[in-house]
Write an enzyme that holds these catalytic residues in place. Structure first.
Site, short mmCIF file in Angstrom:
data_model
loop_
_atom_site.label_atom_id
_atom_site.label_comp_id
_atom_site.label_asym_id
_atom_site.label_seq_id
_atom_site.Cartn_x
_atom_site.Cartn_y
_atom_site.Cartn_z
N LYS A 22 0.85 -1.21 0.00
CA LYS A 22 0.00 0.00 0.00
C LYS A 22 0.87 1.25 0.00
CE LYS A 22 -1.60 1.49 4.07
NZ LYS A 22 -1.23 2.87 4.43
N ASN A 23 1.95 1.23 0.83
CA ASN A 23 2.74 2.44 1.00
C ASN A 23 3.75 2.68 -0.12
OD1 ASN A 23 1.23 2.91 3.23
ND2 ASN A 23 2.81 2.35 4.71
N ARG A 98 -4.66 10.62 4.57
CA ARG A 98 -3.73 11.73 4.62
C ARG A 98 -2.61 11.61 3.61
NH1 ARG A 98 0.38 11.78 6.84
NH2 ARG A 98 0.13 13.86 7.69
N CYS A 122 -4.37 12.30 12.86
CA CYS A 122 -5.10 11.02 12.79
C CYS A 122 -4.91 10.36 14.15
CB CYS A 122 -4.57 10.17 11.64
SG CYS A 122 -2.98 9.43 12.01
N ARG A 127 0.71 14.37 12.82
CA ARG A 127 1.05 14.16 11.41
C ARG A 127 1.22 15.49 10.64
NH1 ARG A 127 -0.55 8.84 10.25
NH2 ARG A 127 0.99 8.90 8.58
N PRO A 128 2.10 16.38 11.12
CA PRO A 128 2.31 17.65 10.40
C PRO A 128 2.92 17.42 9.02
CG PRO A 128 3.98 17.34 12.07
CD PRO A 128 2.99 16.23 12.26
N VAL A 129 2.88 18.47 8.19
CA VAL A 129 3.46 18.37 6.83
C VAL A 129 4.47 19.49 6.60
CG1 VAL A 129 1.55 17.12 5.76
CG2 VAL A 129 1.48 19.63 5.87
N ASP A 317 5.16 0.52 11.82
CA ASP A 317 3.91 -0.10 11.33
C ASP A 317 3.78 -1.54 11.76
OD1 ASP A 317 3.80 1.69 8.15
OD2 ASP A 317 3.40 2.28 10.21
N ILE A 339 8.62 6.78 16.68
CA ILE A 339 8.23 7.59 15.53
C ILE A 339 7.01 8.46 15.82
CG2 ILE A 339 7.55 7.56 13.09
CD1 ILE A 339 10.36 6.45 13.49
N ARG A 409 -8.54 -0.49 5.00
CA ARG A 409 -7.72 0.54 4.35
C ARG A 409 -6.40 -0.03 3.86
NH1 ARG A 409 -6.90 5.98 7.42
NH2 ARG A 409 -5.64 6.11 5.53
#
Ligand code: EPZ
Length: 433
Positions: A22-23, A98, A122, A127-129, A317, A339, A409
Site C-alpha cells: 500500500k505504501n 492523509r 489522525c 502528522r504535520p506536513v 507499522d 516515531i 484501508r
C-alpha cells in the site's frame, strides 16, 4: 458496519500470498500526475486507500481505470493525467486518507499550482506536513494556508535545491523526490528516508525517464527533466502485510509459508522473531522470494525489547502487531515507539483481551505469557486493528473486532488469507470495501 468474528486457539498452517505494498502504491499513483502519458501500475493491493487515491487523481483531471488481478486481492490501475485548470484535492477525500498530500509535489512540478486540503491529524499523531512545505518553498513555491487548504503556486518551473531534511520523513522524501523529477536543475536530498517504498517510487520515476542517483541511500540526486513519459510498473510486495502474518504465526503457533515477499525488507522483524525462538527460513519460490515461519504448539517464546526507528530500524507499522506477540512471550518486553506520539491505542484493547501490560508515554511494558480470553474489541487505526486480530487468533473463545473499516484501508483479503491457513475467522455485517 463490518466486524470480524474470530474463534481463537487454532494454529496456522499453509501458504499466504503477499499482496503489493500500500505504501509503495500510494506514491506511485501520485507520480502518474507527472506525465500526460498512460502509466500502468500493477500489483496494487485491493484496499480502500488505493481506491481513495484513484478518486483523488480523478478529481485532479486523471483518466483512471482499475482492473482486478488474480484472486481479487490485487488491482491494476491505468492512469493518464491530462490535468485540470484548477487542480484541487478535496477535503472529503483527503480527510479519509492523509497520504493525499503526496499529490502536492507532482501537481506543482507539472502544473505550477495546487490546492490540497491540509490532511489534519489522525489516531496515531498530529502528522504535520511542515517538512514537505519547507522544501517546496525552497524550490520556489509560494504556499499559503487558508480555510484548511494548502494553496501553492510557482512561476515557471520549480527550482532544484540542495536540501537536508531536518527529520527523516517518508512522505516528505517522496513528495520532494517527485517534485525534483521535473524541476529545473539538479536536486540533492540529504537525510532522505530509506524505506523500500521510496526505492520503488524512485524506480518508477526512472522508468518514466527521470535521472536519479543514490537510490536506497540517504542522499538522492535527481536531474530534473523537461517532461516524463508513461510506463508500466509492478509495485513491490508489502513488507508490513508480510510482517503482520509472521507475527500472527509467532503469536498463534503454526507453520506458514509467505509467497512473494522480500526478506531484505523485513530484516529487523526476522531477527527479532528468531531471537524469540521462532524458526524462519528463506528460499526462492516460483514467483519470487518466500519466507517460512514455524513455532510449534506449546513452544515457549522468549520476551524481547523493541524500539521503532526509521528503516532499516524496526518499523513503527509493525509495533502493534509485535506487542500482540509479546503478550505470549515469557518475561518482560519493553516496547518503545520512536516515531509517532500516540501509537499505543491497541494496548487498552489488548488489556481487555487479558494482556498484562502498561504504557507510559512512548513506552509499553508487556509481561507474558498472558492467557487471553475472547471479547469484543474496537479497532482504532489500521495497524492497531491487525494487532487485535492477532490477539483474537490466540484468545480462547470468541473475539469480535469492531470498526474493521480501519483494516480494509490496508489489508487485502485479510480474513480470507487467514482462513486459508486454518484460522476460524469470519467477516459479518454488510458493505464492501
Ligand atoms: C508513512 O507515513 C507511512 N504512510 C506510515 O504508514 C508510516 O507509519 C510512516 O511513513 C513511518 O514509517 C504511507 O507511506 C502512506 P513520516 P508518513 O513523514 O510519510 C513527523 C500505515 O500504517 N513529520 O515518515 O506520514 C511525523 O509526525 C501508515 O501504513 C513531521 O514532523 O510518515 C512522524 O513523527 C501509518 N513533519 C515522523 O515525522 C512532516 O512534515 C515520521 O513521519 C512529516 C512528518
Amino acid at each position: 458496519m463490518d466486524r470480524l468474528v474470530i474463534q481463537g486457539g487454532h494454529p496456522l498452517r499453509g501458504r499466504i500470498r503477499v499482496s503489493g505494498a500500500k505504501n509503495a502504491a500510494l506514491p506511485c499513483l501520485a507520480a502518474a500526475l507527472l506525465t500526460p502519458e498512460p502509466v500502468v501500475l500493477s500489483n496494487l493491493p485491493a484496499v480502500a486507500d488505493i481506491r481513495t487515491m484513484v478518486k483523488v487523481l480523478q478529481a485532479l483531471g486523471t483518466e483512471a481505470s482499475l482492473a482486478s488481478e488474480g484472486e481479487g486481492f490485487e488491482l491494476t490501475a491505468t492512469l493518464a493525467c491530462a490535468g485540470s485548470e484548477d487542480p484541487k484535492a478535496p477535503y472529503d477525500l483527503v480527510k479519509t486518507m492523509r497520504a493525499s498530500i503526496l499529490v502536492l509535489g507532482p501537481l506543482l512540478a507539472r502544473f505550477g499550482k495546487a490546492t490540497v486540503s491540509l490532511p489534519g491529524g489522525c489516531a496515531i499523531g498530529a502528522r504535520p506536513v511542515n517538512l514537505h512545505l519547507e522544501a517546496l518553498e525552497r524550490m520556489g513555491a509560494v504556499i499559503e494556508i487558508s480555510h484548511g487548504y494548502i494553496h501553492a503556486s510557482v512561476k515557471g518551473r520549480l527550482k532544484a535545491i540542495d536540501h537536508t531534511f531536518e527529520k527523516v520523513s517518508v512522505g516528505a522524501t517522496e513528495n520532494i523526490l517527485m517534485a525534483a523529477a521535473l524541476a529545473e536543475g539538479t536536486t540533492v536530498l540529504r537525510n532522505a528516508a530509506l524505506e523500500p517504498e521510496i526505492g520503488d517510487l524512485a524506480q518508477l520515476l526512472v522508468e518514466m525517464g527521470a535521472q536519479i542517483e543514490g537510490i536506497g541511500t540517504g542522499t538522492l540526486t535527481i536531474v530534473g527533466a523537461a517532461r516524463l513519459h508513461g510506463c508500466e510498473h509492478a509495485v513491490i510486495a508489502d513488507r508490513i502485510e508480510a510482517g503482520t502474518y509472521l507475527c500472527a504465526v509467532a503469536a498463534a503457533c503454526g507453520d506458514v509459508v509467505l509467497d512473494r515477499c522480500e526478506p531484505e525488507h523485513l530484516r529487523s522483524l526476522l531477527d527479532l522473531l528468531e531471537r524469540t525462538g521462532c524458526v524462519i527460513t528463506e528460499r526462492e519460490g516460483q514467483d519470487g522470494r518466500q519466507l517460512r515461519i514455524q513455532r510449534e504448539c506449546g513452544q515457549k517464546l522468549r520476551s524481547k525489547d523493541v524500539t521503532t526507528l526509521p528503516f532499516p530500524g524496526f518499523p513503527t507499522d509493525l509495533q502493534a502487531q509485535v506487542m500482540a506477540v509479546m503478550t505470549q512471550a515469557c518475561g518482560i518486553s519493553v516496547i518503545n515507539e520512536g516515531i509517532f506520539e500516540n501509537r499505543f491505542q491497541h494496548a487498552m484493547e489488548l488489556e481487555r483481551l487479558g494482556a498484562n501490560l502498561r504504557t507510559d508515554g512512548h513506552t509499553a511494558i508487556v509481561a507474558g505469557p498472558a492467557d487471553l480470553t475472547g471479547c469484543t474489541v474496537m479497532a482504532t487505526d489500521l495497524r492497531a486493528s491487525a494487532a487485535l486480530v492477532i490477539a483474537g487468533l490466540v484468545a480462547q473463545g470468541e473475539t469480535i473486532v469492531d470498526r474493521i473499516y480501519h483494516l480494509d484501508r490496508g489489508y487485502a483479503g485479510l480474513e480470507k488469507k487467514l482462513q486459508g491457513v486454518g484460522a476460524r475467522i469470519e467477516r459479518v455485517g454488510g458493505g464492501k470495501v
